[in-house]
Motif scaffolding. Structure first.
Motif, mmCIF file in Angstrom:
data_model
loop_
_atom_site.group_PDB
_atom_site.id
_atom_site.type_symbol
_atom_site.label_atom_id
_atom_site.label_comp_id
_atom_site.label_asym_id
_atom_site.label_seq_id
_atom_site.Cartn_x
_atom_site.Cartn_y
_atom_site.Cartn_z
ATOM 1 N N LYS A 273 -48.374 -4.445 49.076
ATOM 2 C CA LYS A 273 -48.461 -2.952 49.797
ATOM 3 C C LYS A 273 -49.845 -2.825 49.692
ATOM 4 O O LYS A 273 -50.790 -3.535 49.315
ATOM 5 C CB LYS A 273 -47.681 -1.904 49.154
ATOM 6 C CG LYS A 273 -46.237 -2.319 49.328
ATOM 7 C CD LYS A 273 -45.401 -1.039 48.459
ATOM 8 C CE LYS A 273 -43.916 -1.188 48.575
ATOM 9 N NZ LYS A 273 -43.294 -0.021 47.957
ATOM 10 N N SER A 274 -50.385 -2.032 50.634
ATOM 11 C CA SER A 274 -51.638 -1.406 50.661
ATOM 12 C C SER A 274 -51.622 -0.027 50.547
ATOM 13 O O SER A 274 -50.816 0.814 50.519
ATOM 14 C CB SER A 274 -52.238 -1.625 52.334
ATOM 15 O OG SER A 274 -53.239 -1.209 52.599
ATOM 16 N N PRO A 275 -52.920 0.482 49.930
ATOM 17 C CA PRO A 275 -54.374 -0.146 49.785
ATOM 18 C C PRO A 275 -54.200 -1.145 48.420
ATOM 19 O O PRO A 275 -53.581 -0.776 47.522
ATOM 20 C CB PRO A 275 -55.096 1.066 49.850
ATOM 21 C CG PRO A 275 -54.434 2.112 49.075
ATOM 22 C CD PRO A 275 -52.904 1.965 49.635
ATOM 23 N N VAL A 276 -55.183 -2.098 48.725
ATOM 24 C CA VAL A 276 -55.400 -3.095 47.494
ATOM 25 C C VAL A 276 -56.720 -3.247 47.891
ATOM 26 O O VAL A 276 -57.330 -3.436 49.012
ATOM 27 C CB VAL A 276 -54.664 -4.225 47.502
ATOM 28 C CG1 VAL A 276 -55.244 -5.239 46.343
ATOM 29 C CG2 VAL A 276 -53.285 -4.024 47.241
ATOM 30 N N ILE A 277 -57.626 -3.103 46.729
ATOM 31 C CA ILE A 277 -59.088 -3.862 46.979
ATOM 32 C C ILE A 277 -59.565 -4.508 45.910
ATOM 33 O O ILE A 277 -58.644 -4.950 44.889
ATOM 34 C CB ILE A 277 -60.091 -2.439 46.767
ATOM 35 C CG1 ILE A 277 -60.136 -1.903 45.270
ATOM 36 C CG2 ILE A 277 -59.963 -1.229 47.576
ATOM 37 C CD1 ILE A 277 -61.280 -1.157 44.932
ATOM 38 N N THR A 278 -60.448 -5.556 46.229
ATOM 39 C CA THR A 278 -60.610 -6.527 45.425
ATOM 40 C C THR A 278 -62.332 -6.194 45.164
ATOM 41 O O THR A 278 -63.052 -6.121 46.043
ATOM 42 C CB THR A 278 -60.437 -8.147 45.816
ATOM 43 O OG1 THR A 278 -60.836 -8.165 47.139
ATOM 44 C CG2 THR A 278 -58.923 -8.303 45.992
ATOM 45 N N ASP A 279 -62.620 -6.416 44.058
ATOM 46 C CA ASP A 279 -64.128 -6.041 43.656
ATOM 47 C C ASP A 279 -64.350 -6.563 42.178
ATOM 48 O O ASP A 279 -63.917 -6.712 41.195
ATOM 49 C CB ASP A 279 -64.418 -4.647 43.693
ATOM 50 C CG ASP A 279 -65.910 -4.254 43.340
ATOM 51 O OD1 ASP A 279 -66.689 -5.049 43.737
ATOM 52 O OD2 ASP A 279 -66.077 -3.374 42.645
ATOM 53 N N ASN A 280 -65.470 -7.566 42.182
ATOM 54 C CA ASN A 280 -65.900 -8.419 41.036
ATOM 55 C C ASN A 280 -64.931 -8.802 40.286
ATOM 56 O O ASN A 280 -64.755 -8.742 38.964
ATOM 57 C CB ASN A 280 -66.687 -7.233 40.197
ATOM 58 C CG ASN A 280 -67.916 -6.579 40.555
ATOM 59 O OD1 ASN A 280 -68.693 -7.517 41.362
ATOM 60 N ND2 ASN A 280 -68.346 -5.483 40.575
#
Length: 223
Positions: free
Chosen positions: A52-59
């Motif tokens: 599902k959304s939202p998903v973020i990727t970071d570091n």
């Protein structure tokens, strides 16, 4: 670099908005809903098991859920911007509305959407009257009165300051944008809730909101 896994016409639009408010650089990985089911594509499951959304990727982190993403972004990159001061009544309100948006407001709006689709889904002619009666009964007997209660409550809260957590714009307003846009699109608010209408006009006029729409693309909730 922050990557937003962005589904069209979804909650991830408010994540793009916050990123623009914070002035952060980010990439967008786009996904399109299935035009028949309106569900997210299976490719999103490669990012997060729920797909599902939202998903973020970071570091190296993968973060899902709008409220968790919003808190992560302001905690990591906000430098105190768009958050109420800890220990104040405004901070408690901010936390409350971050949870209320998905915990209380959206379930009623999702029921509204599902009930409406029951009556509009193609089916054998002999089943249509039954489906429409079920849809009408659900909406008139339960969903619409519940939605009215929530909208009256929100209207009263916004009438005080125009914002959800004190006298200034905060992440509570970002989180509450989606359910109120959904209510305006599905709930037939009309002009009965002027404080809600003014809130929507106010957030839609923010330059960062406009930039997020330009980056995010189609967002049918504003139609």
């Amino acid at each position: 670099m922050i990557t937003v896994h962005h589904l069209n016409n979804s909650r991830s639009q408010r994540v793009l908005w916050l990123l623009e408010e914070l002035g952060l650089e980010y990439d967008i990985q786009r996904y399109q809903r299935d035009p028949k089911t309106m569900l997210a594509p299976k490719e999103l499951r490669a990012v997060h098991p729920l797909g599902k959304s939202p998903v973020i990727t970071d570091n190296g982190l993968t973060i899902a859920e709008s409220g968790a993403i919003i808190e992560y972004l302001v905690d990591t990159y906000g430098n105190g911007r768009f958050v109420a001061e800890r220990g104040t009544p405004a901070y408690l309100k901010q936390r409350y509305w971050l949870h209320y948006a998905e915990g209380s407001a959206m379930p009623v709006l999702l029921l509204k959407l599902v009930a409406a689709r029951i009556g509009a889904t193609p089916m054998p002619f002999f089943a249509r009257p039954i489906a429409r009666k079920i849809s009408s009964g659900l909406q008139g007997g339960y969903i619409d009165p519940q939605l009215e209660t929530h909208l009256k409550y929100i209207e009263g809260e916004l009438a005080a300051t125009g914002w959800f957590a004190g006298n200034d714009f905060t992440i509570a307003d970002v989180q509450m944008s989606f359910p109120l846009e959904a209510a305006a699109a599905r709930g037939g608010m009309g002009s009965r809730f002027p404080a809600i209408g003014a809130f929507l006009e106010r957030i839609h006029s923010r330059p960062a909101y406009g930039r997020a729409l330009e980056r995010g693309g189609e967002y049918a909730l504003l139609r």
